[in-house]
Scaffold this motif. Sequence first.
Motif, mmCIF file in Angstrom:
data_model
loop_
_atom_site.group_PDB
_atom_site.id
_atom_site.type_symbol
_atom_site.label_atom_id
_atom_site.label_comp_id
_atom_site.label_asym_id
_atom_site.label_seq_id
_atom_site.Cartn_x
_atom_site.Cartn_y
_atom_site.Cartn_z
ATOM 1 N N LYS A 268 54.777 33.736 37.633
ATOM 2 C CA LYS A 268 54.424 35.147 37.518
ATOM 3 C C LYS A 268 52.913 35.245 37.347
ATOM 4 C CE LYS A 268 58.789 36.262 37.478
ATOM 5 N NZ LYS A 268 59.416 36.935 38.649
ATOM 6 N N TYR A 269 52.257 35.960 38.247
ATOM 7 C CA TYR A 269 50.799 35.993 38.280
ATOM 8 C C TYR A 269 50.251 37.264 37.631
ATOM 9 C CZ TYR A 269 51.390 32.264 41.715
ATOM 10 O OH TYR A 269 51.748 31.096 42.342
ATOM 11 N N PHE A 270 49.087 37.113 36.999
ATOM 12 C CA PHE A 270 48.353 38.278 36.503
ATOM 13 C C PHE A 270 46.904 38.177 36.967
ATOM 14 C CE2 PHE A 270 47.877 35.135 33.120
ATOM 15 C CZ PHE A 270 46.543 35.225 32.763
ATOM 16 N N GLY A 271 46.218 39.316 36.961
ATOM 17 C CA GLY A 271 44.839 39.336 37.438
ATOM 18 C C GLY A 271 43.978 40.273 36.618
ATOM 19 N N TYR A 272 42.831 40.631 37.173
ATOM 20 C CA TYR A 272 41.842 41.429 36.452
ATOM 21 C C TYR A 272 42.470 42.693 35.866
ATOM 22 C CZ TYR A 272 37.913 44.362 35.307
ATOM 23 O OH TYR A 272 37.046 45.182 34.622
ATOM 24 N N GLY A 273 42.170 42.939 34.596
ATOM 25 C CA GLY A 273 42.576 44.173 33.939
ATOM 26 C C GLY A 273 43.938 44.163 33.302
ATOM 27 N N ASP A 274 44.757 43.174 33.621
ATOM 28 C CA ASP A 274 46.117 43.151 33.069
ATOM 29 C C ASP A 274 46.088 42.877 31.568
ATOM 30 O OD1 ASP A 274 46.945 43.584 35.632
ATOM 31 O OD2 ASP A 274 47.716 41.561 35.974
ATOM 32 N N ASP B 188 41.053 36.915 22.111
ATOM 33 C CA ASP B 188 40.993 38.059 21.201
ATOM 34 C C ASP B 188 41.099 39.354 21.996
ATOM 35 O OD1 ASP B 188 40.873 39.418 18.844
ATOM 36 O OD2 ASP B 188 38.842 38.839 18.317
ATOM 37 N N ILE B 189 40.079 40.196 21.969
ATOM 38 C CA ILE B 189 40.153 41.485 22.668
ATOM 39 C C ILE B 189 40.257 41.288 24.173
ATOM 40 C CG2 ILE B 189 38.921 43.629 23.180
ATOM 41 C CD1 ILE B 189 40.143 43.528 20.401
ATOM 42 N N SER B 190 39.412 40.422 24.713
ATOM 43 C CA SER B 190 39.427 40.178 26.159
ATOM 44 C C SER B 190 38.953 38.761 26.439
ATOM 45 C CB SER B 190 38.540 41.194 26.878
ATOM 46 O OG SER B 190 37.183 41.040 26.466
ATOM 47 N N PHE B 191 39.281 38.267 27.638
ATOM 48 C CA PHE B 191 38.815 36.946 28.060
ATOM 49 C C PHE B 191 38.674 36.947 29.575
ATOM 50 C CE2 PHE B 191 43.341 36.854 28.427
ATOM 51 C CZ PHE B 191 43.683 35.948 29.402
ATOM 52 N N ILE C 30 53.087 40.165 15.381
ATOM 53 C CA ILE C 30 53.916 40.076 16.575
ATOM 54 C C ILE C 30 53.388 40.992 17.684
ATOM 55 C CG2 ILE C 30 55.519 41.868 15.795
ATOM 56 C CD1 ILE C 30 56.350 38.668 17.826
ATOM 57 N N ALA C 31 53.542 40.522 18.905
ATOM 58 C CA ALA C 31 53.119 41.261 20.102
ATOM 59 C C ALA C 31 51.597 41.438 20.172
ATOM 60 C CB ALA C 31 53.824 42.608 20.214
ATOM 61 N N LYS C 32 50.849 40.483 19.626
ATOM 62 C CA LYS C 32 49.394 40.513 19.768
ATOM 63 C C LYS C 32 49.064 40.545 21.252
ATOM 64 C CE LYS C 32 45.133 38.093 18.473
ATOM 65 N NZ LYS C 32 44.575 37.845 19.803
ATOM 66 N N SER C 33 48.042 41.291 21.599
ATOM 67 C CA SER C 33 47.726 41.488 23.014
ATOM 68 C C SER C 33 46.245 41.272 23.285
ATOM 69 C CB SER C 33 48.136 42.900 23.445
ATOM 70 O OG SER C 33 47.586 43.868 22.572
ATOM 71 N N CYS C 34 45.936 41.058 24.554
ATOM 72 C CA CYS C 34 44.540 40.887 24.983
ATOM 73 C C CYS C 34 44.444 41.281 26.454
ATOM 74 C CB CYS C 34 44.073 39.441 24.774
ATOM 75 S SG CYS C 34 45.095 38.204 25.579
ATOM 76 N N ALA C 35 43.212 41.562 26.885
ATOM 77 C CA ALA C 35 42.970 41.976 28.268
ATOM 78 C C ALA C 35 42.304 40.841 29.037
ATOM 79 C CB ALA C 35 42.082 43.222 28.290
ATOM 80 N N TYR C 36 42.780 40.604 30.249
ATOM 81 C CA TYR C 36 42.139 39.613 31.120
ATOM 82 C C TYR C 36 41.133 40.342 32.014
ATOM 83 C CZ TYR C 36 41.392 36.155 34.776
ATOM 84 O OH TYR C 36 40.810 35.272 35.676
ATOM 85 N N ILE C 37 39.870 39.913 31.951
ATOM 86 C CA ILE C 37 38.825 40.567 32.750
ATOM 87 C C ILE C 37 38.128 39.566 33.663
ATOM 88 C CG2 ILE C 37 38.455 42.495 31.165
ATOM 89 C CD1 ILE C 37 36.075 40.972 29.999
ATOM 90 N N GLY C 38 38.833 38.487 34.001
ATOM 91 C CA GLY C 38 38.307 37.511 34.953
ATOM 92 C C GLY C 38 38.737 37.853 36.359
#
Length: 392
Positions: free
Chosen positions: A76-82, A57-60, A95-103
């Motif tokens: 393709k790698y992503f990390g904290y805050g992306d 949802d909002i973040s994970f 469409i284009a639902k988004s969320c923040a990764y905070i791990g």
Amino acid sequence: MNKIEELLMRKCPNGVEYKTVGEIATNIFRGSGIKRDEVTESGTPCVRYGEIYTTYDISFDSCISHVDEDRITSPKYFGYGDILFAITGESVEDIAKSCAYIGNEKCIAGGDIVVVQHNQNPKFLSYVLSTQDVRKQKSRGKIKSKVVHASVQSIKDLIIPIPPLDIQAEVVRILDEFYKALNQIDEKLQEEIMVRQQQFEFYQEKLSNSFRDVATILLSEIADIGTGSSNTNEELDSGDYPFFVRSQEVRRKNEYEFDETAIITSGDGVGVGKIFHYVEGKYALHQRAYRIHIHDNRISPKFFYQYMKATFLPYIQKNAFNSSVTSIRRPMLNNFPVPMVSLDSQEKFISLMTNLESNTNNLINKIEKERIARHQQYEYYRDRLLTFPKQK
């Protein structure tokens, strides 16, 4: 004057600057394809685009899926805050639902995901990207179809407010409290729905068990049983006739296959033993859905419909070779035992079950309306909080 108003007066006396996602991004890239059979229980954490719609949802801070990164071409790698955007979906509205990764782990982005890296507060961006204004921007120009796509450029063009970081942090603090309270209310309402459903199932089982010791007859002796010949891709948005597939949703077609009174049930899939329809008149039927047309006047079709809903799932679970039933074979239906009771007893059962079902559905609908109202209330205050005076 609240803290946010004080900060705005002090730091943004002329209003808040609005920028495009492309302007605030330090890097934007697409993920790489991850096939379903490449997902493992351990390995490098990863996200597939469908999980953004169904799981996050909002973040994970952790991923439910993993992959052997040696099997992925150009990972393709992503990390904290992306921020992760799902650029393929099934509805224009989402469409284009988004969320923040905070791990803190290094993760792999699957195909049809756009990753945005930045120097803003990640949860602030995630909240603001979920507002009605931004959702309208995301869906602008999209055409309703079975599969909807967004592009990297359309993500870059999204316009959002970018207040100073301390204002972003205060907004996140308030919205986190709202969101936590919403989830607590949601859990209580979901529990109430579950209690009502369990209550219904208890009385449904009790009423159907009243026929346990009576004589029975095989379903094949009192009914015509068969499948349809239609496929799901033949549905129309506004066809002339109901089209029964393997789900609770009734679709439409312009051609019909049967003109009768029948009970419909799914032949395979997750709805086996759980999906039932009662139809009178003309209808179309999926090739893996079963129709049961009662032709014996000793059994009321409505009685059989209610009785089957109450007892068919336990029956097929008891008689299946595997503990999880994924499909129905014709002999299962042929050999289903139907109690031979008087028409008066059948009418009484129909009345009791219909009233029980109606009362339960009315209670559940009231709870669902309360859930919807709470979500709308949250979204209203979220959007109010994330609406800032534009910089002059």
